[in-house]
Design an enzyme around this catalytic site. Sequence first.
Site, PDB file in Angstrom:
ATOM      1  N   CYS A 195     -35.934   1.347  18.122  1.00 54.86           N
ATOM      2  CA  CYS A 195     -35.075   1.322  19.308  1.00 54.86           C
ATOM      3  C   CYS A 195     -34.164   2.555  19.342  1.00 54.86           C
ATOM      4  O   CYS A 195     -34.110   3.267  20.333  1.00 54.86           O
ATOM      5  CB  CYS A 195     -34.211   0.060  19.319  1.00 54.86           C
ATOM      6  SG  CYS A 195     -35.063  -1.383  19.998  1.00 54.86           S
ATOM      7  N   CYS A 223       0.856  -1.195   0.000  1.00 54.89           N
ATOM      8  CA  CYS A 223       0.000   0.000   0.000  1.00 54.89           C
ATOM      9  C   CYS A 223       0.888   1.240   0.000  1.00 54.89           C
ATOM     10  O   CYS A 223       0.641   2.207  -0.725  1.00 54.89           O
ATOM     11  CB  CYS A 223      -0.885   0.026   1.243  1.00 54.89           C
ATOM     12  SG  CYS A 223      -1.867  -1.458   1.532  1.00 54.89           S
ATOM     13  N   CYS A 239     -27.715  -6.936  15.735  1.00 55.87           N
ATOM     14  CA  CYS A 239     -29.079  -6.437  15.917  1.00 55.87           C
ATOM     15  C   CYS A 239     -30.062  -7.260  15.070  1.00 55.87           C
ATOM     16  O   CYS A 239     -31.167  -7.552  15.524  1.00 55.87           O
ATOM     17  CB  CYS A 239     -29.181  -4.960  15.545  1.00 55.87           C
ATOM     18  SG  CYS A 239     -28.947  -3.830  16.948  1.00 55.87           S
ATOM     19  N   ARG A 263     -21.644  -5.498  13.740  1.00 59.49           N
ATOM     20  CA  ARG A 263     -22.536  -4.969  14.772  1.00 59.49           C
ATOM     21  C   ARG A 263     -23.977  -4.949  14.275  1.00 59.49           C
ATOM     22  O   ARG A 263     -24.910  -5.261  15.021  1.00 59.49           O
ATOM     23  CB  ARG A 263     -22.079  -3.561  15.177  1.00 59.49           C
ATOM     24  CG  ARG A 263     -22.920  -2.919  16.262  1.00 59.49           C
ATOM     25  CD  ARG A 263     -22.867  -3.717  17.551  1.00 59.49           C
ATOM     26  NE  ARG A 263     -23.871  -3.270  18.505  1.00 59.49           N
ATOM     27  CZ  ARG A 263     -25.140  -3.669  18.486  1.00 59.49           C
ATOM     28  NH1 ARG A 263     -25.559  -4.518  17.559  1.00 59.49           N
ATOM     29  NH2 ARG A 263     -25.975  -3.221  19.390  1.00 59.49           N
ATOM     30  N   CYS A 304       2.420   2.986  -3.213  1.00 56.39           N
ATOM     31  CA  CYS A 304       1.635   3.992  -3.952  1.00 56.39           C
ATOM     32  C   CYS A 304       1.243   5.162  -3.061  1.00 56.39           C
ATOM     33  O   CYS A 304       1.334   6.319  -3.455  1.00 56.39           O
ATOM     34  CB  CYS A 304       0.365   3.375  -4.527  1.00 56.39           C
ATOM     35  SG  CYS A 304       0.653   2.232  -5.897  1.00 56.39           S
TER      36      CYS A 304
END
Lengths: 134, 242
Positions: free
Chosen positions: B161, B57, B203, B199, B60
């Site tokens: 919620c 990475c 839910c 995450r 460049c």
Amino acid sequence: MQLLMVFALVCTVGSAYGAGDTMPASLTGTRGDPAHGRAIVVNRQLGLCILCHGGPFPEERFQGDLAPDLKGVGARLSEGQLRQRIVDSGKISIMPAYFRTEGLIRVAPAFQGKTILSAQQIEDVVAYLATLRD
Amino acid sequence: MLALPASADEARRSGYDFMSRATRAMQDEDAANTGMLWVKDGEALWNGKAGGANRACADCHGDAVASMKGVATRYPAFDARMRRPVSLEQRINLCRTEKQKATPLAHEGPDLLALSAYIGMQSRGMPIAIVMDENTKPFLEAGRETFNRRQGQLNLSCAQCHEDNWGRKLAGNPITQAHPTGYPLYRLEWQGVGSLQRRLRNCLVGTRTQAYAYGAPEFVDLELFLMWRANGMTLETPAVRP
């Protein structure tokens, strides 16, 4: 007494529920078992109740408070009203309908076509909540 | 750029504001923040050569501290060739396959989490700055629709919620406003670093909803909506959450 009658009137006439306010007939034709009902209410994977509701369950440390406390709910609501709210509370609240499989979107495969609780389990919960009179 | 109403702006709170003092202290102190281990791994990956091009990475982009500053505040961002917004993880993988001629890193795998944590870290303390142009707007609206759609066996939307009941307790834990201010982040419950999409899956599983696959358009659109909704809030990557 007069106060009670006014309360009853408000509950039936002033009802905001999409569904009816009360469902007097048992789903199974018999009375539920309050002891089983209590076990279902405090079970976080089964009844799920205490995720949102608090209640007289001193042994349960992590209870919710985004829904009304269940303490005294048996004095506030009749068995028919309790049953209706569990089966399908309609538009009155965000509470899931525990005895409905229609009109749901993207239900996880393991739960497709299934109600949250069975008829017997709902009767057990109704029988238990009706005992919460204080 | 679409502005959020001022009232919503004033009320906005990061998940950090809902945490215990001990968990806040863990985030505040780099030596105590376990997420920094992923950042360190990410730094090594940034500088390591990879793929058929045998290019790092850094070959460049140079020093990430300078070149990646502010980048994570703008993702998901519209990609002209994909003709849709891509997440930071997807951007990393586009770079890998096209420039490094390397195989894409697995979503939620340790390397992609480490690289995105390292890149995110370069924007720590900067305001989230999703650019909302005409190309991006339809995807924002798709994300907003998902946010407001009741789903799953429990028939709940994100908004019911996280907008209507934030601050109240679900199973003893405060419901946050769902501002993704610190991803990828270290979650005590996971005992590891995870992405925003992980995450979101939590839910979805909780509401018994069929989850989207990692990198699915629906997930990126929802991520875009949530990040845009948090525009102006401070990026905390790598955050710590309970």
